[in-house]
Each structure stands twice: as structure tokens, then as C-alpha cells.
Design an enzyme around this catalytic site. Sequence first.
Site, PDB file in Angstrom:
ATOM      1  N   GLU A  88     -32.163 -31.147 -85.057  1.00 22.16           N
ATOM      2  CA  GLU A  88     -32.316 -29.672 -85.009  1.00 22.16           C
ATOM      3  C   GLU A  88     -32.266 -29.088 -83.605  1.00 22.16           C
ATOM      4  O   GLU A  88     -33.089 -28.250 -83.243  1.00 22.16           O
ATOM      5  CB  GLU A  88     -33.635 -29.260 -85.685  1.00 22.16           C
ATOM      6  CG  GLU A  88     -33.718 -29.646 -87.137  1.00 22.16           C
ATOM      7  CD  GLU A  88     -35.027 -29.206 -87.795  1.00 22.16           C
ATOM      8  OE1 GLU A  88     -35.930 -28.699 -87.104  1.00 22.16           O
ATOM      9  OE2 GLU A  88     -35.140 -29.375 -89.027  1.00 22.16           O
TER      10      GLU A  88
ATOM     11  N   ASN B 114     -28.650 -34.989 -86.318  1.00 17.85           N
ATOM     12  CA  ASN B 114     -29.122 -34.470 -87.616  1.00 17.85           C
ATOM     13  C   ASN B 114     -29.464 -32.984 -87.485  1.00 17.85           C
ATOM     14  O   ASN B 114     -30.052 -32.563 -86.495  1.00 17.85           O
ATOM     15  CB  ASN B 114     -30.391 -35.247 -88.015  1.00 17.85           C
ATOM     16  CG  ASN B 114     -30.769 -35.070 -89.469  1.00 17.85           C
ATOM     17  OD1 ASN B 114     -29.936 -35.265 -90.359  1.00 17.85           O
ATOM     18  ND2 ASN B 114     -32.014 -34.696 -89.732  1.00 17.85           N
TER      19      ASN B 114
ATOM     20  N   HIS C 220     -31.617 -29.048 -97.196  1.00 19.33           N
ATOM     21  CA  HIS C 220     -32.768 -28.428 -97.873  1.00 19.33           C
ATOM     22  C   HIS C 220     -32.254 -27.113 -98.459  1.00 19.33           C
ATOM     23  O   HIS C 220     -31.971 -26.176 -97.718  1.00 19.33           O
ATOM     24  CB  HIS C 220     -33.898 -28.140 -96.879  1.00 19.33           C
ATOM     25  CG  HIS C 220     -34.540 -29.372 -96.338  1.00 19.33           C
ATOM     26  ND1 HIS C 220     -35.307 -30.217 -97.127  1.00 19.33           N
ATOM     27  CD2 HIS C 220     -34.529 -29.918 -95.105  1.00 19.33           C
ATOM     28  CE1 HIS C 220     -35.743 -31.218 -96.376  1.00 19.33           C
ATOM     29  NE2 HIS C 220     -35.283 -31.071 -95.163  1.00 19.33           N
TER      30      HIS C 220
ATOM     31  N   GLU D  98     -31.601 -35.075 -96.159  1.00 23.51           N
ATOM     32  CA  GLU D  98     -32.934 -34.606 -96.594  1.00 23.51           C
ATOM     33  C   GLU D  98     -32.834 -33.701 -97.805  1.00 23.51           C
ATOM     34  O   GLU D  98     -33.530 -32.688 -97.910  1.00 23.51           O
ATOM     35  CB  GLU D  98     -33.629 -33.849 -95.439  1.00 23.51           C
ATOM     36  CG  GLU D  98     -33.721 -34.647 -94.155  1.00 23.51           C
ATOM     37  CD  GLU D  98     -34.483 -33.948 -93.031  1.00 23.51           C
ATOM     38  OE1 GLU D  98     -35.162 -32.944 -93.287  1.00 23.51           O
ATOM     39  OE2 GLU D  98     -34.396 -34.431 -91.892  1.00 23.51           O
TER      40      GLU D  98
ATOM     41  N   ASP E 244     -33.149 -31.566-100.944  1.00 24.54           N
ATOM     42  CA  ASP E 244     -34.002 -31.113-102.043  1.00 24.54           C
ATOM     43  C   ASP E 244     -33.519 -29.721-102.422  1.00 24.54           C
ATOM     44  O   ASP E 244     -32.829 -29.061-101.645  1.00 24.54           O
ATOM     45  CB  ASP E 244     -35.510 -31.152-101.722  1.00 24.54           C
ATOM     46  CG  ASP E 244     -35.913 -30.565-100.386  1.00 24.54           C
ATOM     47  OD1 ASP E 244     -35.187 -29.680 -99.892  1.00 24.54           O
ATOM     48  OD2 ASP E 244     -36.953 -30.968 -99.842  1.00 24.54           O
TER      49      ASP E 244
HETATM   50  C1  XIL Z   1     -41.361 -32.570 -92.850  1.00 22.70           C
HETATM   51  C2  XIL Z   1     -42.183 -33.564 -93.663  1.00 22.70           C
HETATM   52  O1  XIL Z   1     -41.618 -33.680 -94.929  1.00 22.70           O
HETATM   53  C3  XIL Z   1     -43.621 -33.130 -93.763  1.00 22.70           C
HETATM   54  O2  XIL Z   1     -44.405 -34.171 -94.341  1.00 22.70           O
HETATM   55  C4  XIL Z   1     -44.167 -32.749 -92.394  1.00 22.70           C
HETATM   56  O3  XIL Z   1     -45.453 -32.217 -92.543  1.00 22.70           O
HETATM   57  C5  XIL Z   1     -43.282 -31.752 -91.702  1.00 22.70           C
HETATM   58  O4  XIL Z   1     -41.968 -32.287 -91.619  1.00 22.70           O
HETATM   59  N1  XIL Z   1     -36.655 -31.207 -91.331  1.00 22.70           N
HETATM   60  C6  XIL Z   1     -36.900 -32.474 -90.865  1.00 22.70           C
HETATM   61  C7  XIL Z   1     -38.045 -33.234 -91.418  1.00 22.70           C
HETATM   62  O5  XIL Z   1     -36.094 -33.006 -90.100  1.00 22.70           O
HETATM   63  O6  XIL Z   1     -38.590 -34.130 -90.475  1.00 22.70           O
HETATM   64  C8  XIL Z   1     -39.119 -32.336 -91.949  1.00 22.70           C
HETATM   65  O7  XIL Z   1     -40.094 -33.149 -92.598  1.00 22.70           O
HETATM   66  C9  XIL Z   1     -38.535 -31.313 -92.895  1.00 22.70           C
HETATM   67  C10 XIL Z   1     -37.521 -30.446 -92.192  1.00 22.70           C
END
Ligand code: XIL
Length: 376
Positions: free
Chosen positions: A153, A222, A258, A287, A289
Amino acid sequence: MQWQAIAVVLTSAVLSAGSGAGDDQPALRRAAEKSGILIGTAARPAQLSEAAYAATLAREFNMVEPEDALKWEVVHPERETFDFSQGDEIVDFAARHGMKVRGHTLVWHRQNPKWLTEGKFTSGELAEILEKHIKTVVAHYRGRIFAWDVVNEAFDELRPGSLRSTIWRDQPGIASSDELRAASNQVRSESEARSWQPAYAYIERCFRWAHQADPQALLFYNEAEAEVVNAKSDAIYAMVRDFRERGVPIDGVGFQMHIANLRADVASIAANIRRFTALGVQVHITEMDVALPVDAGGNARPEDLERQADLYRQIASACLAQRGCTAIQTWGFTDKYSWIGSHSKRTQGAALLLDRNYRSKPAYEALRSAFEWERR
Ligand code: XIL
């Protein structure tokens, strides 16, 4: 002993009845393996002692990524202390179950310990700290973590195409023109080095350090909200193309995925995956969802669960269509443990493949059928 036996019987009854992974239906993992793609998930070590969690993780996935266990605040709690205990739990679990491990993440602006963010270090000190961190963590897992999110990020959503202002980039940042000059034989004087130096020079240094610590590991950049063709993914594309042209060791790009919008632009996601793989780097969906609106009990509407399933299927198909898209990973696998609940103050949830009781949802079936039907 008796209780354990009963628990095992109950657990396997729940799993075979509910997960869609009974004898007649192959599990997600098997379907993914047949179609030649990695299927992964984020996991938390604290949950591994829960039988249903551990059994599902091992049965349905051939790749795992520590959700938080390798972030700075966990792994590097004091300047001179590294703590690999949580990361090791996941990595050992993966080894026992023949799963690959993605490492997440070496450089990020979040989940950093106070000693670091409030330490008022100079640029030189910070560079030294970061180099040591990257090399220590990557070397600890050499041969066991096959791919790393080196930088996470770094681009800013509020200023399209620009880098985010962070401790690593410019507060005070780690780049030094001396080192950049050494890294590039294209430039000779310090002033030339300065004018040549791209804003993402600090990212380049991180990739070089990681590569020195484990030349075999695949190194990924990423990012969030760069899955479609937009200003952010354009900027990443330019950086990755430049890295490839100059031989900076980058192997892949991770798109977090996400999704909270059921009308996500899948055609644009597909085009984006295509253009990145055409650069010769791998793409991982890292990641995924799909957050849904939920009621107070955490339940989503049935029609939303169907639309969610469509998105999982369409995005899996977009990945399977490109040979360079080599992994699909979800951010957790059961709605029992998902970051979406706390992240959205409980207004959203039900984002993953299995419900709170480890029963398969339409999204699970959709993903499995995409793997079964879209062989490469
Ligand atoms: C999130 C985790 O899922 C949580 O458990 C934590 O509290 C905060 O981070 N992008 C990312 C991840 O790259 O590392 C993040 O994970 C979600 C957003």
C-alpha cells in the site's frame, strides 16, 4: 481422551455435512490443484487450536498467509528484539500440511510498533533499521516462505498516482542519493542522481534488500484499490515496468481485492490482470473478500449471497484466464473470523467462503466450480 474423541467425531460430522467437501465432492484445494492455481487464505495462529478451523484450513487450501503475525508490531516489538513465534506457528502448520506460505508484509505504514514510529530516527538510521528488519525476517524464513509482499500500500488513494507520505518514504524516508547512485550505473554525479531518482526509489531499495536475503523468494508489490484500471494501478504499472527494465528484482504484483461493491467492474479487473501479466510478472489475488450489508445478527440477504458468489466466480475466471495469474487468496475463510466486522463497525460482514459454522456458502461452490470448469 473420551471428550477428545467425541469432539473429533462431532467436528468431522459438521465438516463433511456442511463444507461441501464430502466424499462425493472434491474440496476446493483439490479442484484448485487440478486447475493449476494456488488457493490461499489468511490465517491467525490463535485459531489453530480450534479443531474445525485447523481441519478446514488444511483441507481447503494449499497456501496460507499469516494475517497479522509477520507485521512489524508482532515480529519486531523492540528495536533489538525479533519474535518469530507466531509466524512460526503458521509456517510449521503449512509444512505439516503441504501448503505454501506467502509472507506479509515487510514494509507498510500501519501496524508498526511505537519504538519505530515515535523514535525520531534520522533517514540514515531508519534505512539501517529497515534493511536489518527485511534481511532478518526474510532470512529467518528462507526456503519456507516462497513469496513476500515486500511493500504494501505505498500509493495514496487521496492523491491519485502519487506515493503516500510515510515514515519510509518521506517522514523522514530512507532514500539516500549516495546509495541510489551506487545502485544505478546510469548516473554519475549527485545532482544527476537526485534528478534521476524516482519517487519510488525507496521501494526499489526494499526489493533489493529482500532479494539479497533470499534470492529464491518471489518478491511482490501488494496494493489495495488497484485491482481495476485506475490512476493507482497506472502508477504501479509504470513502476513495475521500470523495475523490470532496470533489473530490479520484482516477481509479482498482489491485488488485495477487498470488495464492498457488488457492482465491481470485473471487465476492468480482467484487463488490469492482463496488462500486468504481460509485463512478465505474476499476479496474485492476495486478500479477497466481498463484504455484504448484514443485520444485527451478522446475517446477509440470500440474494446478496448469490451476487457475492457471482463475483467470486467471475474474478476467479479473470485470474484463471491469464497464465501469469497464479494464486487466489481470501482474507480468512470463515465468517466467524473476518476483519470486515470490526473494520465496518458491524454494518458489513459475511464476506468469506464459509459461514460462522464452517458451512459452505454459494461463494464456496462458485469458486470450486470455476476451478473445476476453467482448467488451464
Ligand atoms: C488487517 C487484519 O485482517 C486485521 O486482523 C488487522 O487488525 C488489521 O489488518 N490490507 C492489508 C492487511 O494489507 O494486512 C489488512 O489486514 C487488511 C487490509
